[in-house]
Design a protein around this motif. Structure first.
Motif, mmCIF file in Angstrom:
data_model
loop_
_atom_site.group_PDB
_atom_site.id
_atom_site.type_symbol
_atom_site.label_atom_id
_atom_site.label_comp_id
_atom_site.label_asym_id
_atom_site.label_seq_id
_atom_site.Cartn_x
_atom_site.Cartn_y
_atom_site.Cartn_z
ATOM 1 N N SER A 13 31.728 38.470 21.990
ATOM 2 C CA SER A 13 31.608 38.458 23.450
ATOM 3 C C SER A 13 32.842 37.825 24.086
ATOM 4 C CB SER A 13 30.360 37.683 23.877
ATOM 5 O OG SER A 13 29.211 38.329 23.410
ATOM 6 N N ARG A 14 33.372 36.800 23.424
ATOM 7 C CA ARG A 14 34.573 36.146 23.948
ATOM 8 C C ARG A 14 35.745 37.112 23.978
ATOM 9 N NH1 ARG A 14 39.076 33.417 22.069
ATOM 10 N NH2 ARG A 14 39.710 31.637 23.324
ATOM 11 N N ARG A 15 35.933 37.850 22.899
ATOM 12 C CA ARG A 15 37.039 38.825 22.834
ATOM 13 C C ARG A 15 36.848 39.924 23.875
ATOM 14 N NH1 ARG A 15 42.111 40.071 22.336
ATOM 15 N NH2 ARG A 15 42.494 42.015 21.295
ATOM 16 N N LEU A 16 35.618 40.386 24.061
ATOM 17 C CA LEU A 16 35.342 41.410 25.067
ATOM 18 C C LEU A 16 35.640 40.891 26.469
ATOM 19 C CD1 LEU A 16 34.273 44.200 25.813
ATOM 20 C CD2 LEU A 16 31.972 43.219 25.821
ATOM 21 N N ALA A 17 35.253 39.633 26.748
ATOM 22 C CA ALA A 17 35.524 39.038 28.058
ATOM 23 C C ALA A 17 37.031 38.931 28.295
ATOM 24 C CB ALA A 17 34.869 37.665 28.161
ATOM 25 N N ILE A 18 37.784 38.555 27.268
ATOM 26 C CA ILE A 18 39.244 38.457 27.394
ATOM 27 C C ILE A 18 39.842 39.831 27.646
ATOM 28 C CG2 ILE A 18 41.361 37.991 26.099
ATOM 29 C CD1 ILE A 18 39.840 35.635 24.806
ATOM 30 N N LEU A 19 39.364 40.838 26.945
ATOM 31 C CA LEU A 19 39.880 42.196 27.151
ATOM 32 C C LEU A 19 39.600 42.683 28.571
ATOM 33 C CD1 LEU A 19 38.893 43.849 23.756
ATOM 34 C CD2 LEU A 19 41.204 43.300 24.557
ATOM 35 N N VAL A 20 38.405 42.402 29.078
ATOM 36 C CA VAL A 20 38.061 42.842 30.437
ATOM 37 C C VAL A 20 38.896 42.092 31.467
ATOM 38 C CG1 VAL A 20 36.207 42.876 32.162
ATOM 39 C CG2 VAL A 20 35.757 43.633 29.831
ATOM 40 N N ARG A 21 39.096 40.786 31.271
ATOM 41 C CA ARG A 21 39.900 40.000 32.227
ATOM 42 C C ARG A 21 41.341 40.474 32.293
ATOM 43 N NH1 ARG A 21 37.725 35.153 29.874
ATOM 44 N NH2 ARG A 21 35.796 34.719 30.957
ATOM 45 N N HIS A 22 41.853 41.011 31.200
ATOM 46 C CA HIS A 22 43.262 41.408 31.160
ATOM 47 C C HIS A 22 43.466 42.914 31.299
ATOM 48 C CE1 HIS A 22 43.421 37.331 29.490
ATOM 49 N NE2 HIS A 22 44.579 37.291 30.124
ATOM 50 N N LEU A 23 42.482 43.603 31.843
ATOM 51 C CA LEU A 23 42.670 45.025 32.126
ATOM 52 C C LEU A 23 43.736 45.177 33.201
ATOM 53 C CD1 LEU A 23 38.982 46.298 32.139
ATOM 54 C CD2 LEU A 23 40.780 46.944 30.547
ATOM 55 N N PRO A 24 44.457 46.282 33.227
ATOM 56 C CA PRO A 24 45.524 46.442 34.221
ATOM 57 C C PRO A 24 44.978 46.469 35.649
ATOM 58 C CG PRO A 24 45.362 48.381 32.781
ATOM 59 C CD PRO A 24 44.359 47.395 32.310
ATOM 60 N N ARG A 25 45.798 45.924 36.578
ATOM 61 C CA ARG A 25 45.411 45.868 37.989
ATOM 62 C C ARG A 25 45.158 47.246 38.571
ATOM 63 N NH1 ARG A 25 48.598 43.658 42.425
ATOM 64 N NH2 ARG A 25 46.581 43.089 43.187
ATOM 65 N N ASP A 26 45.906 48.231 38.100
ATOM 66 C CA ASP A 26 45.790 49.561 38.687
ATOM 67 C C ASP A 26 44.961 50.499 37.815
ATOM 68 O OD1 ASP A 26 47.635 49.611 36.679
ATOM 69 O OD2 ASP A 26 49.091 50.849 37.722
ATOM 70 N N GLY A 27 44.168 49.923 36.920
ATOM 71 C CA GLY A 27 43.352 50.736 36.022
ATOM 72 C C GLY A 27 42.082 51.234 36.692
ATOM 73 N N ALA A 28 41.340 52.042 35.968
ATOM 74 C CA ALA A 28 40.118 52.648 36.491
ATOM 75 C C ALA A 28 39.051 51.596 36.807
ATOM 76 C CB ALA A 28 39.571 53.656 35.481
ATOM 77 N N PHE A 29 38.946 50.551 35.975
ATOM 78 C CA PHE A 29 37.933 49.521 36.213
ATOM 79 C C PHE A 29 38.224 48.762 37.504
ATOM 80 C CE2 PHE A 29 36.060 45.291 35.502
ATOM 81 C CZ PHE A 29 34.733 45.674 35.304
ATOM 82 N N ALA A 30 39.475 48.360 37.715
ATOM 83 C CA ALA A 30 39.838 47.658 38.947
ATOM 84 C C ALA A 30 39.671 48.562 40.156
ATOM 85 C CB ALA A 30 41.278 47.148 38.861
ATOM 86 N N HIS A 31 40.001 49.834 39.997
ATOM 87 C CA HIS A 31 39.849 50.779 41.109
ATOM 88 C C HIS A 31 38.376 50.972 41.448
ATOM 89 C CE1 HIS A 31 40.274 54.426 43.509
ATOM 90 N NE2 HIS A 31 41.504 54.000 43.721
ATOM 91 N N ALA A 32 37.516 50.971 40.443
ATOM 92 C CA ALA A 32 36.079 51.104 40.694
ATOM 93 C C ALA A 32 35.525 49.872 41.397
ATOM 94 C CB ALA A 32 35.340 51.334 39.385
ATOM 95 N N LEU A 33 36.060 48.691 41.061
ATOM 96 C CA LEU A 33 35.586 47.462 41.690
ATOM 97 C C LEU A 33 36.140 47.271 43.098
ATOM 98 C CD1 LEU A 33 35.771 44.807 38.841
ATOM 99 C CD2 LEU A 33 33.748 45.831 39.846
ATOM 100 N N HIS A 34 37.439 47.520 43.273
ATOM 101 C CA HIS A 34 38.114 47.163 44.518
ATOM 102 C C HIS A 34 38.574 48.354 45.341
ATOM 103 C CE1 HIS A 34 38.031 43.111 43.018
ATOM 104 N NE2 HIS A 34 38.662 43.490 41.920
ATOM 105 N N GLY A 35 38.395 49.552 44.853
ATOM 106 C CA GLY A 35 38.825 50.730 45.601
ATOM 107 C C GLY A 35 40.341 50.803 45.690
ATOM 108 N N GLU A 36 40.828 51.275 46.816
ATOM 109 C CA GLU A 36 42.263 51.466 47.004
ATOM 110 C C GLU A 36 43.030 50.140 46.996
ATOM 111 O OE1 GLU A 36 45.325 53.486 50.213
ATOM 112 O OE2 GLU A 36 43.188 53.483 50.613
ATOM 113 N N ALA A 37 42.353 49.049 47.315
ATOM 114 C CA ALA A 37 43.024 47.749 47.341
ATOM 115 C C ALA A 37 43.594 47.375 45.973
ATOM 116 C CB ALA A 37 42.058 46.665 47.811
ATOM 117 N N ALA A 38 43.035 47.914 44.905
ATOM 118 C CA ALA A 38 43.525 47.602 43.558
ATOM 119 C C ALA A 38 44.906 48.191 43.315
ATOM 120 C CB ALA A 38 42.551 48.121 42.504
#
Length: 113
Positions: A13-38
């Motif tokens: 779980s720790r490794r998964l949390a680290i991977l999620v925290r370090h996803l790219p700012r302009d990736g699909a996950f950030a875009h899904a969370l923040h929309g165009e602001a990402a």
């Protein structure tokens, strides 16, 4: 990386949390969370500000150099920023709109905590 490895016990779980925290700012996950602001970085905001300042400067130049009886030109409208678009929306969007099968942000935070 297969996320099913977490369910299989091959990914902590720790490794998964680290991977999620370090996803790219302009990736699909950030875009899904923040929309165009990402997709807007500091450079994009600075360029938009510079364009707004240039438009205001051109407006001031036009106002100063026009005839006395002429109607003043309209003040330029600033460029739209992602935060402006979010604030302008009067109706809240459905919780899953535009997420294309991704979990809600609250679910992800609950999962990682």
């Amino acid at each position: 990386m297969d996320l099913l490895d977490w369910h299989r016990g091959q990914l902590s779980s720790r490794r998964l949390a680290i991977l999620v925290r370090h996803l790219p700012r302009d990736g699909a996950f950030a875009h899904a969370l923040h929309g165009e602001a990402a997709t807007w970085g500091v450079t994009d905001h600075l360029l938009a500000h510079m364009i707004d300042q240039l438009a205001e400067s051109n407006w001031m130049f036009a106002v100063v150099n026009q005839g006395e009886d002429a109607d003043p030109p309209e003040f330029p409208t600033p460029l739209k920023r992602p935060a402006d678009r979010l604030a302008a929306e009067s109706e809240p969007a459905p919780a899953d709109a535009g997420r294309a099968g991704l979990p809600a942000p609250e679910e992800v935070l609950r999962f990682l905590s």
